[in-house]
Design a protein around this motif. Sequence first.
Motif, PDB file in Angstrom:
ATOM      1  N   THR A   7       0.805  -1.220   0.000  1.00 12.06           N
ATOM      2  CA  THR A   7       0.000   0.000   0.000  1.00 12.06           C
ATOM      3  C   THR A   7       0.837   1.269   0.000  1.00 12.06           C
ATOM      4  OG1 THR A   7      -0.144  -0.084   2.399  1.00 12.06           O
ATOM      5  CG2 THR A   7      -1.935  -1.118   1.165  1.00 12.06           C
ATOM      6  N   HIS A   8       2.111   1.176   0.314  1.00 12.92           N
ATOM      7  CA  HIS A   8       2.953   2.369   0.380  1.00 12.92           C
ATOM      8  C   HIS A   8       3.727   2.607  -0.924  1.00 12.92           C
ATOM      9  CE1 HIS A   8       2.007   1.954   4.607  1.00 12.92           C
ATOM     10  NE2 HIS A   8       2.381   3.200   4.760  1.00 12.92           N
ATOM     11  N   VAL A  18      -0.461   6.342   2.256  1.00 12.47           N
ATOM     12  CA  VAL A  18      -1.779   5.773   2.029  1.00 12.47           C
ATOM     13  C   VAL A  18      -2.860   6.795   2.368  1.00 12.47           C
ATOM     14  CG1 VAL A  18      -3.368   3.946   2.763  1.00 12.47           C
ATOM     15  CG2 VAL A  18      -0.935   3.458   2.504  1.00 12.47           C
ATOM     16  N   THR A 111      -6.501   4.543  10.998  1.00 17.24           N
ATOM     17  CA  THR A 111      -5.354   3.702  10.701  1.00 17.24           C
ATOM     18  C   THR A 111      -4.817   3.134  12.009  1.00 17.24           C
ATOM     19  OG1 THR A 111      -3.268   3.573   9.465  1.00 17.24           O
ATOM     20  CG2 THR A 111      -3.652   5.588  10.735  1.00 17.24           C
TER      21      THR A 111
END
Length: 162
Positions: A7-8, A18, A111
């Motif tokens: 995701t990064h 993100v 998160t």
Amino acid sequence: MTDNTLTHIDQSGNANMVDVSEKQATTRIAVATAAVLMQKETLALIKSNDLKKGDVLATARIAGIQGAKQCSTLIPLCHPLMISKVGVDFEYDEVNSSIYIRCECKLVGKTGVEMEALTGVSIAALTIYDMCKAVDPGMVISDIKVEQKQGGKTGLWEREKA
């Protein structure tokens, strides 16, 4: 089962923070642990509070809390978070001449707080090393890991006991 997509990283392979703006805010908790192995004499000095630099575990506790709160300034793609709780605790292990460290972080947000818990436990361990290195430069910091995380769409995850 988890999604193996990184995701990064964006479609071009570049670092990417993100976007969590569409995620649901939930209570999120993470627990990380570490160990500091040392000579028996060093452990005795810490327990009796006889080191010249002062109270090792009180200092390491404050450092761990500060470390967790500073995570986003240390790790480039971490989001700055409004952490509602950071707890740092210690346990002596006479048999293995070690101190085990546990850091728990909690918030209501979009998160997780795994990186904050890992940073907190790492900074606490580094502080123990710093305060004791004059008497025991051979100390070893080991076994830094996430033990548990909860919240978000994945719910509860716990490390399997060995």
